[in-house]
Design an enzyme around this catalytic site. Structure first.
Site, PDB file in Angstrom:
ATOM      1  N   SER A 179       0.842  -1.183   0.000  1.00  0.00           N
ATOM      2  CA  SER A 179       0.000   0.000   0.000  1.00  0.00           C
ATOM      3  C   SER A 179       0.879   1.234   0.000  1.00  0.00           C
ATOM      4  O   SER A 179       1.919   1.261   0.659  1.00  0.00           O
ATOM      5  CB  SER A 179      -0.904  -0.012   1.221  1.00  0.00           C
ATOM      6  OG  SER A 179      -1.781   1.084   1.180  1.00  0.00           O
ATOM      7  N   HIS A 193      -2.518   7.111  -4.817  1.00  0.00           N
ATOM      8  CA  HIS A 193      -2.672   6.019  -3.861  1.00  0.00           C
ATOM      9  C   HIS A 193      -2.758   4.714  -4.644  1.00  0.00           C
ATOM     10  O   HIS A 193      -3.411   4.644  -5.674  1.00  0.00           O
ATOM     11  CB  HIS A 193      -3.949   6.179  -3.034  1.00  0.00           C
ATOM     12  CG  HIS A 193      -4.405   4.903  -2.396  1.00  0.00           C
ATOM     13  ND1 HIS A 193      -5.433   4.138  -2.914  1.00  0.00           N
ATOM     14  CD2 HIS A 193      -3.954   4.232  -1.308  1.00  0.00           C
ATOM     15  CE1 HIS A 193      -5.600   3.065  -2.155  1.00  0.00           C
ATOM     16  NE2 HIS A 193      -4.718   3.096  -1.184  1.00  0.00           N
ATOM     17  N   ASN A 195      -2.828   0.202  -3.814  1.00  0.00           N
ATOM     18  CA  ASN A 195      -2.823  -0.821  -2.790  1.00  0.00           C
ATOM     19  C   ASN A 195      -3.350  -2.109  -3.404  1.00  0.00           C
ATOM     20  O   ASN A 195      -4.372  -2.106  -4.077  1.00  0.00           O
ATOM     21  CB  ASN A 195      -3.684  -0.287  -1.644  1.00  0.00           C
ATOM     22  CG  ASN A 195      -4.478  -1.302  -0.914  1.00  0.00           C
ATOM     23  OD1 ASN A 195      -4.584  -2.443  -1.312  1.00  0.00           O
ATOM     24  ND2 ASN A 195      -5.109  -0.875   0.167  1.00  0.00           N
ATOM     25  N   TYR A 196      -2.581  -3.177  -3.225  1.00  0.00           N
ATOM     26  CA  TYR A 196      -2.995  -4.496  -3.722  1.00  0.00           C
ATOM     27  C   TYR A 196      -2.763  -5.501  -2.610  1.00  0.00           C
ATOM     28  O   TYR A 196      -1.733  -5.489  -1.941  1.00  0.00           O
ATOM     29  CB  TYR A 196      -2.232  -4.866  -5.001  1.00  0.00           C
ATOM     30  CG  TYR A 196      -2.655  -3.952  -6.127  1.00  0.00           C
ATOM     31  CD1 TYR A 196      -3.869  -4.153  -6.783  1.00  0.00           C
ATOM     32  CD2 TYR A 196      -1.893  -2.839  -6.469  1.00  0.00           C
ATOM     33  CE1 TYR A 196      -4.302  -3.278  -7.762  1.00  0.00           C
ATOM     34  CE2 TYR A 196      -2.316  -1.959  -7.457  1.00  0.00           C
ATOM     35  CZ  TYR A 196      -3.526  -2.189  -8.099  1.00  0.00           C
ATOM     36  OH  TYR A 196      -3.968  -1.306  -9.059  1.00  0.00           O
ATOM     37  N   ARG A 197      -3.764  -6.394  -2.427  1.00  0.00           N
ATOM     38  CA  ARG A 197      -3.715  -7.272  -1.281  1.00  0.00           C
ATOM     39  C   ARG A 197      -4.348  -8.634  -1.584  1.00  0.00           C
ATOM     40  O   ARG A 197      -5.171  -8.773  -2.483  1.00  0.00           O
ATOM     41  CB  ARG A 197      -4.437  -6.626  -0.098  1.00  0.00           C
ATOM     42  CG  ARG A 197      -5.873  -6.325  -0.408  1.00  0.00           C
ATOM     43  CD  ARG A 197      -6.465  -5.285   0.519  1.00  0.00           C
ATOM     44  NE  ARG A 197      -7.836  -4.957   0.141  1.00  0.00           N
ATOM     45  CZ  ARG A 197      -8.138  -4.112  -0.839  1.00  0.00           C
ATOM     46  NH1 ARG A 197      -7.180  -3.511  -1.509  1.00  0.00           N
ATOM     47  NH2 ARG A 197      -9.384  -3.864  -1.149  1.00  0.00           N
ATOM     48  N   GLY A 349      -5.665  -3.768  16.002  1.00  0.00           N
ATOM     49  CA  GLY A 349      -4.481  -3.372  16.741  1.00  0.00           C
ATOM     50  C   GLY A 349      -3.245  -3.339  15.888  1.00  0.00           C
ATOM     51  O   GLY A 349      -2.150  -3.707  16.324  1.00  0.00           O
ATOM     52  N   GLY A 350      -3.393  -2.913  14.634  1.00  0.00           N
ATOM     53  CA  GLY A 350      -2.254  -2.861  13.723  1.00  0.00           C
ATOM     54  C   GLY A 350      -1.245  -1.799  14.114  1.00  0.00           C
ATOM     55  O   GLY A 350      -1.471  -0.982  15.001  1.00  0.00           O
ATOM     56  N   ARG A 351      -0.148  -1.787  13.390  1.00  0.00           N
ATOM     57  CA  ARG A 351       0.945  -0.851  13.675  1.00  0.00           C
ATOM     58  C   ARG A 351       0.504   0.561  13.273  1.00  0.00           C
ATOM     59  O   ARG A 351       0.332   0.868  12.102  1.00  0.00           O
ATOM     60  CB  ARG A 351       2.191  -1.274  12.903  1.00  0.00           C
ATOM     61  CG  ARG A 351       3.405  -0.406  13.205  1.00  0.00           C
ATOM     62  CD  ARG A 351       4.657  -0.971  12.526  1.00  0.00           C
ATOM     63  NE  ARG A 351       5.801  -0.171  12.901  1.00  0.00           N
ATOM     64  CZ  ARG A 351       6.272   0.853  12.194  1.00  0.00           C
ATOM     65  NH1 ARG A 351       5.668   1.201  11.073  1.00  0.00           N
ATOM     66  NH2 ARG A 351       7.333   1.527  12.600  1.00  0.00           N
ATOM     67  N   SER A 354       2.244   2.681  10.556  1.00  0.00           N
ATOM     68  CA  SER A 354       1.978   2.202   9.205  1.00  0.00           C
ATOM     69  C   SER A 354       0.553   2.515   8.781  1.00  0.00           C
ATOM     70  O   SER A 354       0.296   2.864   7.639  1.00  0.00           O
ATOM     71  CB  SER A 354       2.223   0.685   9.122  1.00  0.00           C
ATOM     72  OG  SER A 354       3.584   0.390   9.333  1.00  0.00           O
TER      73      SER A 354
END
EC number: 1.3.3.3
Length: 393
Positions: A179, A193, A195-197, A349-351, A354
């Site tokens: 991302s 922007h 983002n690929y997931r 609860g991600g970073r 980031s």
């Protein structure tokens, strides 16, 4: 980012670009954790300050995957997707550093999660061309709570029960993504922007509220402050070319999806001038979709860098800059209020560094501002309210 840095599922646990901001009539500034700066090749490496459960790493490992049959040497989709996003991260960062031309380099923070996986966050700030550029990858897995799973699926308002009324339990998952959000200084150079997931749930078959499944998501979209048709058409033509290699229905379908997704409901306008966006995509062959996501990620540099080269040195006034700051405020509003990736990241609860890396260094909120009819600013706003078919103009 369309989520944010990982736009939906992926972002959540690691790199999400799309979240941000403060408000008010001034500017929002984001600072990054201080720490030791190391040199590795041409890249400055800074050991990040741990946020929540993440552990800073001095060097990223060759892979974040476990040796469990789907990791190194397996040829699995998980393994190939991780290899792709890490390659693209390196190529995009190299292209941005070259375009910036100042000698500025991306600072890298590598981190791991005790629960499984990790990520690599790269940020360039205060360059000659780019005020802030973030390009992040994450590969995370473990178990997430039912509300995080619903957020990943865009079902945050549901009560957590399956269709048959059974209570959903914790959901084993895998999420990987790249991302990025790029904020140039020049008001005539657009924000980008992408983002690929890839996302999987490993829940046991028929687990309440969490069927075992996989999907791809992502997109690339352009957010200029001023409309320069040559640039917008170039950007959309590259997106169409990438889509047409796989299915001629993809571009019109995903272009509309992009226009609809990046809609700021409380403003009745879009965040920018669109591009492509898709999510929860699993109704095609998995191998084909892996190749499609790869083609889209590889199209970022040819879609964006030529525009930057044309506009990075365009003369501008304080009025142009003030309008750019107002449009950045819209960017912040969308990411904080509506972006699925950001919501997922915060719920799991991600970073935080980031998740919020997509925020610009500065933005502006001016009370009751409306551009005058007939101005270039009004032209941009009208296009955000009424999306155009740029390739038909």
């Amino acid at each position: 980012m369309a989520p944010s840095l990982l736009t939906t599922p992926s972002q959540a646990l690691a790199l999400t670009p799309g979240a941000s901001r403060g408000g008010g009539g001034g500017s929002a500034r984001v600072s990054f954790p201080s720490g030791r700066v190391q040199r590795r090749g041409g890249l400055r490496v800074r050991a990040s300050v741990a946020i929540e459960k993440e552990t800073p790493e001095s060097e990223p490992p060759p892979t974040f995957l476990r040796e469990d049959g789907s990791g190194p040497g397996s040829g699995s989709v998980r393994e190939r997707f991780e290899a792709m996003i890490r390659r693209v991260q390196g190529e995009v960062c190299a292209a941005l550093e070259e375009a910036d031309g100042s000698g500025a380099r991306f600072v890298e923070d590598a981190w791991s999660r005790p629960g499984g996986g990790g990520g690599i966050s790269r940020v360039l700030q205060d360059g000659r061309v780019f005020e802030k550029a973030g390009v992040n990858v994450s590969v995370v897995y473990g178990v997430m709570p039912p509300d995080a799973y619903r957020a990943a699926k865009g079902e945050a308002g549901k009560n957590g029960a399956a269709a048959d009324g059974a209570k959903a339990g914790p959901v084993p998952f895998f999420a990987a993504g790249i991302s990025s959000v790029l904020h140039p200084k020049n008001p005539f150079a657009p924000t980008l922007h992408f983002n690929y997931r890839y996302f999987e749930t490993d829940a046991p078959k028929d687990a309440p509220g969490a069927p075992r499944q996989w999907w791809f998501g992502g997109g690339t979209d352009l957010t200029p402050s001023y409309i320069i048709e040559e640039d917008v058409k170039h950007f959309h033509s590259v997106q169409k070319q990438a889509c047409d290699k796989f299915d001629p229905s993809f571009y019109p379908r995903f272009k509309k999806w992009c226009d609809d997704y990046f809609y700021i409901k409380h403003r009745n306008e879009r965040r920018g001038l669109g591009g492509i966006f898709f999510d929860d995509l699993n109704d095609y062959d998995q191998e084909m979709l892996l190749n499609f996501a790869t083609e889209c990620a590889d199209s970022v540099v040819p879609a964006y860098i030529p525009i930057i080269e044309r506009r990075k040195d365009t003369p501008f006034t304080e009025e142009h800059k003030a309008w750019q700051q107002l449009r950045r405020g819209r960017y912040v509003e969308f990411n904080l209020v509506y972006d699925r990736g950001t919501t997922f990241g915060l719920k799991t609860g991600g970073r935080i560094e980031s998740i919020l890396v997509s925020l610009p260094l500065t933005a502006r909120w001016q009370y009751d501002h409306t551009p005058e009819e007939g101005t270039e600013e009004r032209k941009l706003l009208d296009a955000c309210i009424n999306p155009k078919e740029w390739l038909d103009l």
